[in-house]
Motif scaffolding. Structure first.
Motif, short mmCIF file in Angstrom:
data_model
loop_
_atom_site.label_atom_id
_atom_site.label_comp_id
_atom_site.label_asym_id
_atom_site.label_seq_id
_atom_site.Cartn_x
_atom_site.Cartn_y
_atom_site.Cartn_z
N THR A 1 40.15 41.39 38.97
CA THR A 1 41.29 41.24 38.07
C THR A 1 42.16 42.49 38.08
O THR A 1 43.40 42.41 38.12
CB THR A 1 40.80 40.95 36.64
N ASP A 2 41.53 43.66 38.06
CA ASP A 2 42.28 44.92 38.12
C ASP A 2 43.07 45.02 39.42
O ASP A 2 44.23 45.47 39.43
CB ASP A 2 41.32 46.11 38.00
N GLU B 1 31.16 42.31 36.57
CA GLU B 1 31.84 43.51 37.08
C GLU B 1 32.73 43.16 38.26
O GLU B 1 33.82 43.71 38.41
CB GLU B 1 30.81 44.56 37.50
N ARG C 1 34.26 40.29 38.78
CA ARG C 1 35.47 39.63 38.29
C ARG C 1 36.43 40.64 37.65
O ARG C 1 37.65 40.54 37.80
CB ARG C 1 35.09 38.54 37.30
N GLY C 2 35.87 41.62 36.96
CA GLY C 2 36.71 42.64 36.35
C GLY C 2 37.44 43.47 37.38
O GLY C 2 38.63 43.76 37.27
#
Length: 406
Positions: free
Chosen positions: A74-75, A68, A70-71
């Motif tokens: 990234t966003d 989560e 890393r997500g």
């Protein structure tokens, strides 16, 4: 090459009691695991925006896991790529959410009520002072929707139990206005005061100071000094209202006449008050501070703090008297002056003219068509009353015609 962070690796990382630690995630440049000295762990993204370093806190571990984090990172990097600063966006969203969450706090609703509604009331300051004194400590941080009828009853009963039933009635009236206003603006669906009657019966006040009390009161004003002593003496000599006298300006005075403008008058009628020689003597003794207000300690605003001043008057009178003095209010000075002028055989319509009343003989159709202001009659009544008070204070019983056996 360093290994990417895993759940097991994050769990195994220990805090340093002497310093804060940041552990980079080799799998995504800029993503860090932050370990506080306390052992608390969270995720953060470090990046540059507009040529300056920036940081975005993503979430706490273990609520936000490795994937989560890393997500989310990234966003955020995608936002940066499109020229948007995610840290600023998060800050703005947090402020908006906070504002939405706080807007229904009673303290904020009261602020809005005072701004949109009560500011048009000349007694708005008194209403706000009562809210602060009686309910803000108890309810100020509460959501207005959480305040129920039982809460209101408990507060009102507590005020009655401490011996202030009239205050309880006034607070009920002000709260009822507040909640009805909030209901009208769709802040609440129902008024918790619906069905709550005034908690205590009220009897019309008929307290009038006796001759001995008038003398004690006048002498106690010496102990107060400026500004409250002169204010209280003028109230007794003129029979006018406290706020109207306390907020008097020098430009309202022309020689021996005071013209109260309609904007400051309780009944919105301009009111002319002739000053007796005794009232003028009080005015002549005053300092000029700032040049605008007659009674001020700052020069920029009228005087305040009447509650403590009245307590000092009560104490000074009690110390000078051998007998207990029944409680009285400052407004009772107005009734005392009116009773005194009536006792000196001035007719009711003249006394009402002095008080700027629109009742009795000056009410309704009679008040509309009878615009005679009784200037000479008002001056005669106020002069006679001021002489009476002076004779009482100076102890000239041979010259005093006692009023109604007082």
């Amino acid at each position: 090459m360093a290994k990417a962070l895993t759940t097991r690796a994050v769990d195994a990382l220990k805090a340093d009691p002497d310093k804060r630690i940041e552990v980079p995630d080799p799998a995504l440049s800029g993503l860090y695991l932050v370990i506080q000295k306390s052992g608390a762990k969270s995720w953060a993204l470090r990046y540059r925006f507009g040529g300056k370093p920036a940081k975005l806190t993503l979430g706490r571990w273990p609520i936000m896991g490795v994937a989560e984090a890393r997500g989310a990172a990234t966003d955020a990097l995608e936002e940066i790529h499109h020229g948007r600063n995610p840290a600023e966006a998060k800050k703005a969203a947090k402020a908006e959410a906070s504002a939405d969450g706080d807007r229904d706090k009673l303290s904020n609703v009261i602020d809005l009520f005072m701004k949109r509604h009560a500011s048009r009331n000349r007694r708005g300051d008194d209403v706000l002072a009562m809210f602060r004194r009686e309910v803000m400590d108890k309810w100020g941080d509460r959501d207005i929707h959480s305040i129920a009828k039982r809460d209101v009853i408990e507060v009102l009963d507590g005020i009655v139990d401490r011996g202030s039933p009239v205050t309880a009635n006034r607070l009920r009236a002000h709260l009822n206005t507040l909640f009805n206003w909030a209901k009208g603006r769709d802040i609440i669906e129902a008024n918790p005061l619906d069905g709550i009657k005034p908690p205590a019966p009220e009897k019309p006040r008929n307290r009038v100071l006796t001759d001995d009390e008038i003398k004690l009161f006048w002498n106690a004003c010496d102990g107060l000094g400026y500004p409250f002593g002169p204010i209280y003496r003028l109230l007794l000599l003129t029979g006018q209202r406290l706020r109207e006298v306390a907020e008097m300006s020098w430009r309202e005075i022309d020689g021996d006449t005071w013209t109260l403008p309609d904007a400051r008058s309780k009944n919105a009628d301009e009111h002319v008050v002739p000053f007796s020689p005794e009232a003028l003597a009080v005015l002549d003794s005053l300092p000029r501070i700032g040049g605008r207000y007659v009674f001020t300690t700052t020069g920029n605003s009228p005087v305040s703090g009447f509650t403590r001043a009245k307590e000092r008057v009560d104490k000074l009178m009690a110390e000078a008297s051998d007998d207990p003095i029944p409680a009285f209010t400052i407004h009772d000075l107005r009734r005392t002056a009116a009773t005194g002028m009536a006792g000196l055989r001035f007719p009711p319509h003249v006394v009402e003219a002095v008080l700027n009343h629109r009742s009795g003989t000056r009410r309704g159709v009679a008040g509309v068509y009878n615009r005679f202001d009784y200037a000479d009659e008002k001056r005669a009544a106020l002069d006679a009353w001021a002489r009476y008070v002076t004779q009482l204070v100076e102890g000239e019983p041979g010259n005093i015609v006692r009023i109604g056996g007082r």
